[in-house]
Design a protein around this motif. Structure first.
Motif, short mmCIF file in Angstrom:
data_model
loop_
_atom_site.label_atom_id
_atom_site.label_comp_id
_atom_site.label_asym_id
_atom_site.label_seq_id
_atom_site.Cartn_x
_atom_site.Cartn_y
_atom_site.Cartn_z
N GLU A 30 0.84 -1.19 0.05
CA GLU A 30 -0.11 -0.11 0.06
C GLU A 30 0.78 1.28 -0.10
OE1 GLU A 30 -2.62 0.07 3.20
OE2 GLU A 30 -3.69 -1.74 2.64
N PHE A 31 0.17 2.33 -0.27
CA PHE A 31 0.96 3.63 -0.42
C PHE A 31 0.96 4.27 1.12
CE2 PHE A 31 0.03 3.67 -4.96
CZ PHE A 31 1.28 3.90 -5.44
N VAL A 32 1.97 4.92 1.61
CA VAL A 32 1.81 5.48 2.99
C VAL A 32 1.02 6.83 2.83
CG1 VAL A 32 4.15 4.44 3.46
CG2 VAL A 32 4.03 6.69 2.60
N TRP A 33 0.47 7.10 3.97
CA TRP A 33 -0.08 8.55 4.15
C TRP A 33 0.80 9.40 4.84
CZ3 TRP A 33 -5.25 8.60 2.71
CH2 TRP A 33 -5.98 7.23 2.37
N ALA A 34 0.57 10.69 4.49
CA ALA A 34 1.51 11.90 4.70
C ALA A 34 0.96 13.20 5.49
CB ALA A 34 2.37 12.14 3.63
N THR A 35 1.94 13.73 6.21
CA THR A 35 1.51 14.93 6.67
C THR A 35 2.79 15.78 6.57
OG1 THR A 35 2.36 15.08 8.86
CG2 THR A 35 0.30 13.93 8.62
N SER A 36 2.71 17.30 6.60
CA SER A 36 3.88 18.12 6.56
C SER A 36 3.23 19.22 7.47
CB SER A 36 4.29 18.74 5.32
OG SER A 36 3.37 19.45 4.67
N TRP A 37 4.16 19.87 8.10
CA TRP A 37 3.63 21.00 9.02
C TRP A 37 4.92 21.88 9.48
CZ3 TRP A 37 6.68 19.38 13.26
CH2 TRP A 37 6.74 17.96 13.25
N GLY A 38 4.55 23.33 9.43
CA GLY A 38 5.66 24.04 9.66
C GLY A 38 5.28 25.43 10.44
N VAL A 39 6.14 26.33 11.05
CA VAL A 39 6.16 27.70 11.32
C VAL A 39 7.43 28.22 11.03
CG1 VAL A 39 4.56 27.22 13.60
CG2 VAL A 39 6.87 27.03 13.95
N SER A 40 7.51 29.58 11.00
CA SER A 40 8.63 30.30 10.48
C SER A 40 8.94 31.47 11.34
CB SER A 40 8.49 30.64 9.08
OG SER A 40 7.71 31.65 9.20
N THR A 41 10.10 32.13 11.02
CA THR A 41 10.31 33.50 11.44
C THR A 41 9.11 34.54 11.41
OG1 THR A 41 11.69 33.54 9.52
CG2 THR A 41 12.99 33.42 11.68
N ARG A 42 8.23 34.11 10.82
CA ARG A 42 6.89 34.98 10.69
C ARG A 42 6.53 35.13 12.17
NH1 ARG A 42 1.31 35.15 7.38
NH2 ARG A 42 2.80 36.50 5.83
N LEU A 43 6.83 34.18 12.79
CA LEU A 43 6.14 34.12 14.50
C LEU A 43 6.91 35.59 14.97
CD1 LEU A 43 6.41 30.56 15.52
CD2 LEU A 43 4.19 31.91 15.02
N MET A 44 8.06 36.02 14.59
CA MET A 44 8.72 37.09 15.33
C MET A 44 7.81 38.43 14.88
SD MET A 44 11.41 36.43 16.73
CE MET A 44 12.58 37.97 16.34
N GLY A 45 7.24 38.29 13.43
CA GLY A 45 6.30 39.41 13.46
C GLY A 45 5.07 39.50 14.22
#
Length: 495
Positions: free
Chosen positions: A266-281
């Motif tokens: 079977e094909f696997v199931w995926a996620t991605s997630w992120g935060v950036s230096t935008r949090l400084m703003g």
């Protein structure tokens, strides 16, 4: 020479106020590279605090760190159609691998003989290179789940930039996970949304709305995008973190399969997630005031700054010795404290400087204070001062006070958001609310169509920030089209 304490006020020019805080508080400055910034040591110290706390949160949820190449073969981006379409306009492309001296003696030029067989994309995000790698790492259900995070820089060729909020190169983390079932992957995406939400509220003292993006606003290549949305002091929303359920799109694009317990493929199931230096703003625009930066104690590189006050050399030694003794008490209790013993600056200059830099608590101590057993405390959040009796252990006063400042900043931001959040039922109410100087969040019914979403944005510049997770089902009619609706969604003008 003393720095000018004066800032453009938020009321005068919010955008200029923001830019001045970034520069005058020594957070960042523009670089000689178009659209890129230099993050200065004080700004980077704040980002490092964010990194450290987030990284611990990731590891507590079973994730590990790795690092993947900065360059991505162009053909990789072509394998997932929605993904390439989403990022095509922002990609920086490497076409050659060598320079040579200009025959005319004018520096260096690109060597036309050194053209790459296949162009390389400077990563705008890493799904493609990571899923190409995961194909080698995943063969069996025993290899799952794969929970990997990367701290890195990315490049998105923005034409209109503003430091921290939108730059051509920025710093971030990106998690990329692989799972045996759809249910596991969805649970992962939702878990990371809550990690981000908790981080924003408990560390940054920023209240956020947790929700799901509309189909139009989803990450390129995702089946679902979860988001945390914060409200800035000018009444605009800022997307502050996203988590994506990618389904099997990238697994199919890169042929990443696994053998199940039943020995099926079977094909696997995926996620991605992120935060950036935008949090400084987000941090700057949520808490800061017309005197400068305001930092929550949990995040501040210096939670306490001690300013010794003296005129004579014999006073200097006496006051500094006491400051060191008090600082040792605070450090023992885990407080990040700095003694500003720079003799080239006067106390008034130091007070203004640390106020501008947002240090949560400033302590001042002079010979008379020592004689009377007292010390002056100045809070950055309320800009109030008081003189107190020196306790046997200063940390017994300071630690609870820092906790109080953290809570006060969160409650102030939450109260502001509540004041600037409205429920509207008609198109006229909707438009009128957005004409305010501080428009804020609007809860309104929407008919669920992309056509209506686009029409509302075209007419008002407001977008659907999210479909809030905790919003109850509520029958109504779309604020724009008048068609049936089952739930209010969150609208706002946004960065």
């Amino acid at each position: 020479m003393a720095k000018s304490k004066h800032l453009t006020t938020r009321a005068e020019n919010y955008s200029e106020w923001y830019n001045e805080i970034v520069k005058k508080a020594d957070l960042a400055e523009n670089s000689d590279v178009r659209g890129c910034m230099v993050i200065k040591p004080y700004g980077f110290a704040i980002w490092e605090r964010m990194q450290r706390i987030l990284d611990d949160m990731f590891k507590e949820t079973g994730h590990v760190n790795a690092y993947f190449p900065l360059f991505i073969p162009k053909s990789f981006l072509s394998k997932e159609a929605d993904h390439v379409e989403g990022f095509a306009k922002e990609c920086a492309v490497v076409t050659h691998y060598r320079l040579k001296n200009d025959p005319d003696g004018k520096g260096v030029v690109v060597d036309p003989e050194a053209k790459l067989e296949e162009e390389l994309i400077v990563r705008p995000t890493s799904e493609t290179i990571i899923w190409s790698t995961y194909k080698n790492w995943i063969q069996s259900y025993r290899d799952l789940p794969l929970l990997v995070n990367q701290w890195a820089n990315v490049v998105r060729w923005e034409m209109r930039t503003r430091m921290f909020l939108r730059t051509a190169e920025f710093l971030w983390q990106e998690g990329h996970t692989a799972h045996a079932t759809e249910e596991e992957a969805v649970a992962e995406a939702e878990q990371m949304l809550n990690v981000y939400g908790d981080f924003a509220e408990q560390t940054l003292a920023i209240p956020v709305v947790r929700g799901v993006k509309t189909e139009r606003e989803r990450f390129a290549g995702a089946l679902n995008t979860y988001t945390i949305e914060a409200l800035m002091q000018d009444g605009k929303a800022l997307q502050s973190g996203t988590s994506h359920f990618l389904g099997q799109n990238f697994a199919k694009a890169f042929d990443v399969r696994f053998a199940t317990k039943d020995n099926k493929e079977e094909f696997v199931w995926a996620t991605s997630w992120g935060v950036s230096t935008r949090l400084m703003g987000a941090l700057i625009m949520t808490h800061s005031d017309d005197s400068g930066l305001v930092l929550p104690p949990v995040l501040a590189p210096h939670q306490v700054v001690m300013v010794p006050i003296y005129r004579k050399d014999e006073e200097r030694d006496m006051v500094l010795d006491k400051c060191r003794e008090l600082a040792a008490q605070l450090k023992k209790a885990g407080v990040r404290v700095k003694i500003d013993d720079d003799d080239t600056k006067k106390p008034g200059w130091k007070f203004a400087e640390w106020e501008l830099k947002g240090v949560p608590l400033r302590l001042a101590l002079g010979p008379r204070d020592l004689q009377n057993g007292k010390i002056e405390l100045a809070r950055r959040d309320t800009q109030t001062k008081e003189v107190i009796e020196l306790p046997e252990d200063l940390s017994t006063v300071v630690v609870p006070l820092l906790d109080e400042i953290q809570e006060t900043l969160y409650n102030k931001a939450k109260n502001f958001r509540e004041e600037k959040t409205r429920t509207v039922d008609t198109w006229e109410e909707f438009k009128k609310a957005l004409e305010d100087d501080i428009p804020g969040f609007l809860y309104a019914h929407w008919d669920g169509t992309t056509e209506t979403e686009e029409a509302i944005q075209a007419e008002t510049k407001a977008t659907i920030r999210c479909i809030p997770i905790d919003n109850p089902q509520e029958e109504g009619v779309c604020v724009y089209s008048g068609k049936p609706s089952t739930q209010r969604v969150l609208f706002a003008k946004a960065y």
